[in-house]
Design an enzyme around this catalytic site. Structure first.
Site, short mmCIF file in Angstrom:
data_model
loop_
_atom_site.label_atom_id
_atom_site.label_comp_id
_atom_site.label_asym_id
_atom_site.label_seq_id
_atom_site.Cartn_x
_atom_site.Cartn_y
_atom_site.Cartn_z
N HIS A 19 -7.21 5.08 -5.43
CA HIS A 19 -7.59 3.90 -4.65
C HIS A 19 -7.66 4.24 -3.17
O HIS A 19 -7.52 5.41 -2.78
CB HIS A 19 -6.66 2.72 -4.93
CG HIS A 19 -5.21 2.99 -4.63
ND1 HIS A 19 -4.77 3.35 -3.39
CD2 HIS A 19 -4.10 2.94 -5.41
CE1 HIS A 19 -3.47 3.50 -3.41
NE2 HIS A 19 -3.03 3.28 -4.63
N HIS A 22 -5.04 6.68 -1.61
CA HIS A 22 -5.23 8.11 -1.93
C HIS A 22 -6.43 8.66 -1.16
O HIS A 22 -6.41 9.77 -0.66
CB HIS A 22 -5.48 8.30 -3.43
CG HIS A 22 -4.43 7.69 -4.30
ND1 HIS A 22 -4.70 6.71 -5.21
CD2 HIS A 22 -3.10 7.90 -4.38
CE1 HIS A 22 -3.60 6.35 -5.83
NE2 HIS A 22 -2.60 7.05 -5.33
N CYS A 127 15.83 4.26 -10.51
CA CYS A 127 14.60 3.46 -10.42
C CYS A 127 13.45 4.28 -11.01
O CYS A 127 13.16 5.38 -10.53
CB CYS A 127 14.29 3.10 -8.97
SG CYS A 127 12.65 2.36 -8.80
N CYS A 130 10.56 4.98 -8.48
CA CYS A 130 10.79 6.06 -7.50
C CYS A 130 11.06 7.39 -8.20
O CYS A 130 11.07 8.43 -7.56
CB CYS A 130 12.01 5.77 -6.63
SG CYS A 130 11.85 4.36 -5.56
N CYS A 144 15.34 -2.30 -6.19
CA CYS A 144 14.68 -1.28 -5.38
C CYS A 144 13.66 -2.00 -4.50
O CYS A 144 12.77 -2.68 -5.01
CB CYS A 144 13.97 -0.28 -6.28
SG CYS A 144 12.72 0.67 -5.38
N HIS A 147 9.87 -1.09 -5.20
CA HIS A 147 9.22 -1.52 -6.45
C HIS A 147 9.64 -2.92 -6.90
O HIS A 147 9.19 -3.38 -7.94
CB HIS A 147 9.48 -0.50 -7.56
CG HIS A 147 8.88 0.83 -7.24
ND1 HIS A 147 9.59 1.84 -6.63
CD2 HIS A 147 7.61 1.29 -7.37
CE1 HIS A 147 8.80 2.88 -6.44
NE2 HIS A 147 7.59 2.57 -6.87
N LYS A 304 0.22 -6.28 0.20
CA LYS A 304 0.35 -4.93 -0.34
C LYS A 304 -0.68 -4.77 -1.46
O LYS A 304 -0.90 -5.70 -2.24
CB LYS A 304 1.77 -4.77 -0.88
CG LYS A 304 2.16 -3.35 -1.04
CD LYS A 304 3.62 -3.19 -1.37
CE LYS A 304 3.83 -1.74 -1.78
NZ LYS A 304 5.19 -1.43 -2.12
N LYS A 307 -1.93 -3.60 -8.43
CA LYS A 307 -2.74 -3.91 -9.60
C LYS A 307 -2.55 -5.37 -10.00
O LYS A 307 -3.49 -6.06 -10.33
CB LYS A 307 -2.28 -3.03 -10.76
CG LYS A 307 -3.29 -1.99 -11.13
CD LYS A 307 -2.86 -1.37 -12.43
CE LYS A 307 -3.73 -0.19 -12.77
NZ LYS A 307 -3.25 0.53 -13.92
#
Ligand code: ME8
Length: 657
Positions: A19, A22, A127, A130, A144, A147, A304, A307
């Protein structure tokens, strides 16, 4: 002198498709690599994919394929995306490559033999997102923060890396080399982490829990922790422990990451390198990388990218609409390196129209059109120099210096801003010197020669300077100007001036960046969407429901992701009597919201705790102001409706096939 430069991107997990995030990191690395080639440096640029670990094993299981099949598939998507974005990596590494597995095992064995890896029992909060144990301090409200997921408590025997042993030396190194981690805010963050005692790092997983990893060479019951495996890719790609690439490029290593993986790169990795140096009885500086360059996060329309929110930005879709080069320019110019930035298509179009169509495109065609009109397209020999010509030439030299300074520090947005200051100055110079008036003036010839000459040199400099970001545009400009190809090492000639020899024949200018009509873009996107969904004859809802569906193939059916979910909460949607807003545990990081038309058949209390089956990959839709992320399946018999539920309790997230 040719200096080596080694730049790496993170190796991306193969649990998600590429996405904007990246693409951004990889474009930054590409711009850095191209910039150094332009400066005459010897460059190596590496990217790749990270393929072991819990996350990948789980993603493969959800898809019903083996981890290797799954990894091959997604790794291929990354590998094929990069050339489309004009990325020029020299190497693409996969952590499932046999040579990488060998290198990881060799390093583990060395560090183990030297006594820096030991076995112990450990219980902690793990987690999955992570892929590591989190300390109590890192948890926010027991979750976490990265996440938004509660960690799982795991207690087991494992191998540990003596990270704490290297804490003081690492702190000292960072303090003595203030640009080891840059920009500064991230160095400060790391120093703050190092002001607390570091725990040793758990670097193994028992095979009873995870088999998708590299086996520890000294205990075959365990695989290595994904970070210990992944970080070493930077050495494998150079042929560690020997060979020319390793000897040339490792001393010039620079890593590029976003802030999400600061700790593994700024603490795990340098301490691992120090341990490797110690095992080989070499000074730590033989192994420590030169710089860790850290950028911020792209958010989308202030949120953020995720998905579940359905706001993932796909780079190729944008590149198809606006062109690869404007997309590269936009991300490089818009994000201040190190800070977060918000992406929106409107901003992209705004920058395209103002910076590319207006500033760059207009100056280019304006100057070349005048050159063709007044001098048959030939770069004139310059007439006598006046102070404003000197000033403009000096500005080009100053910009070339500033450009190098900023690019060397990864402040690419500043380097671009500096280049764009030339466009403003060029336009002002045109207005001040009025070439059209000089052309009419019988005495104006020598002055017109000088003015056109100065402007052509300026455009040639701009072409070279924008090459790392927009190589095709730069080449096109260079071709039109008669500059020939832009080649490695050409940067030095910009500061020296005089890129174009008098009498060089130029060509008619093409429109570099035709203005974007925003209304047209929207219409085009709507058309593309229509094309993707073949038009169907319009039917009334009743007709559609009454007709049996056409046959579909198994592949078509496989596109529908059905999952079991548990209803966590239910409430009627205000101002409707049919809709109910459900919060569902579908085995994902966050609960999903789904709006279902069940309010006339169930009360909220009947639904809470019930298991339902949902269509998990349905495009999110807004229903009465609530975004619904899926659909609940129900059996409909006349006026009766009952939700479909598994006949035995099933784990939330279980696939329904
Ligand atoms: O962490 N904005 O892989 P990953 C900017 N495999 N950059 C972003 C971004 C965003 N919203 N989202 C992702 C891993 N990135 C490990 C790395 S390295 C030895 C192992 C980019 O697939 C950014 O570069 O989660 C970030 O650091 C990286 O993708 C994380 O990629």
């Amino acid at each position: 002198m040719s200096r080596p430069f080694y730049i790496t991107t993170p190796i991306y997990y193969v649990n998600a498709e590429p996405h904007l995030g990246h693409a951004y990191t990889t474009i930054v690395a590409d711009v850095a690599a191209r910039y150094h080639r332009l400066a005459g440096d010897q460059v190596r640029f590496q990217t790749g994919t990270d393929e072991h670990g819990d996350k990948i094993a789980q993603a493969a299981e959800t898809r019903g394929v083996t981890p290797q099949q799954y990894a091959d598939d997604i790794s291929g998507m990354f590998r094929h995306l990069w050339p489309e974005l004009h990325i020029t990596n020299d190497y693409f590494i996969r952590t499932t490559d046999p040579d990488h597995i060998e290198v990881v095992q060799a390093i583990l064995q060395k560090v183990f033999n030297a006594g820096d890896i030991y076995k112990d029992s450990y219980g902690g909060n793990y987690c999955v997102g992570c892929e590591r144990f989190l300390t109590d301090k890192e948890l926010v409200d027991g979750k976490c923060p990265e996440h938004d997921q509660e960690p799982v408590f795991i207690e087991e025997e494992n191998y540990f890396f003596r990270m704490s042993k290297y804490q003081a030396a690492l702190k000292e190194h960072i303090e003595a080399n203030p640009d080891f981690i840059r920009p500064e805010r991230y160095k400060n963050e790391v120093l703050a982490m190092l002001s607390e005692p570091l725990e040793d790092l758990c670097i193994s997983r028992p095979k009873s829990r995870l088999t998708w990893g590299i086996t520890l060479p000294f205990d075959h019951e365990f695989v290595t922790y994904v970070w210990f495996d992944a970080l070493i890719n930077y050495l494998t790609g150079l042929g560690w422990p020997s060979g020319d690439n390793f000897a040339t490029f490792w001393p010039a290593a620079q890593h590029l990451i976003a802030k999400d993986i600061l700790k593994p790169h700024a603490i795990f990795w340098p301490t691992m390198l120090m341990a490797l140096a110690a095992a080989e009885e070499r000074p730590a500086t033989d192994y420590l990388y030169q710089h860790l360059n850290v950028h911020g996060y792209w958010n989308v329309d202030q949120a953020k990218m995720s998905k579940s929110l359905g706001n993932v930005v796909r780079p190729l879709e944008l590149a198809e609409i606006y062109g690869v080069e404007p997309f590269r320019y936009f991300v490089m110019r818009e994000m201040s390196f190190g800070l977060d930035s918000s992406f929106s298509e409107e901003l992209l179009v705004e920058r395209y129209n103002s910076d590319l169509a207006n500033d760059l495109g207009n100056l280019f065609s304006r100057v070349l059109n005048m050159l063709h009109k007044y001098r048959e397209g030939k770069v004139p020999a310059p007439g006598p120099e006046q102070p404003e010509d000197t000033a403009l030439n000096r500005l080009v030299e100053a910009v070339a210096r500033e450009y190098q300074r900023e690019n060397n520090q990864f402040a690419f947005h500043k380097a671009l801003a500096s280049v764009w200051s030339l466009m403003g100055a060029g336009n002002k110079y045109v207005v001040a010197n009025e070439p059209w008036a000089l052309a009419k003036d019988p005495e104006g010839g020598p002055r017109l020669d000088r003015v056109l000459h100065t402007l052509c040199q300026l455009l040639a400099s701009v072409a070279v300077l924008i090459w790392p970001v927009m190589p095709l545009t730069a080449e096109k400009m260079a071709g039109v100007l008669g500059l020939g190809r832009i080649s490695d090492g050409m940067l030095a000639s910009v500061a020296e001036g005089g890129l174009l020899a008098p009498d060089t024949q130029t060509h008619q200018p093409p429109a570099l960046f035709p203005r974007i009509d925003t209304a047209k873009v929207k219409a085009k996107a709507a058309k593309a969407e229509q094309k993707a969904q073949p038009a169907k004859p319009k039917k009334t809802k009743k007709q559609a429901a009454a007709e049996p569906p056409a046959e579909i193939s198994i592949d078509e059916f496989a596109k529908v992701r059905l999952k079991v979910a548990t209803v966590l909460a239910a409430e009627p949607v205000p101002k409707t009597d049919k809709l109910m807003k459900l919060s569902l545990d579908a085995g994902e990081a966050e609960p999903r919201t789904v709006v279902a038309g069940v309010a006339q058949h169930y009360g909220p209390e009947e639904l809470v705790g019930k298991q339902v089956v949902i269509v998990a990959n349905l495009k999110p839709a807004k229903l009465r102001g609530v975004t619904s992320q899926g659909m609940v399946l129900a059996a409909v018999d006349g006026d009766q409706l009952c939700v479909v539920t598994p006949s035995k309790p099933s784990k939330p997230g279980s696939q329904v096939r």
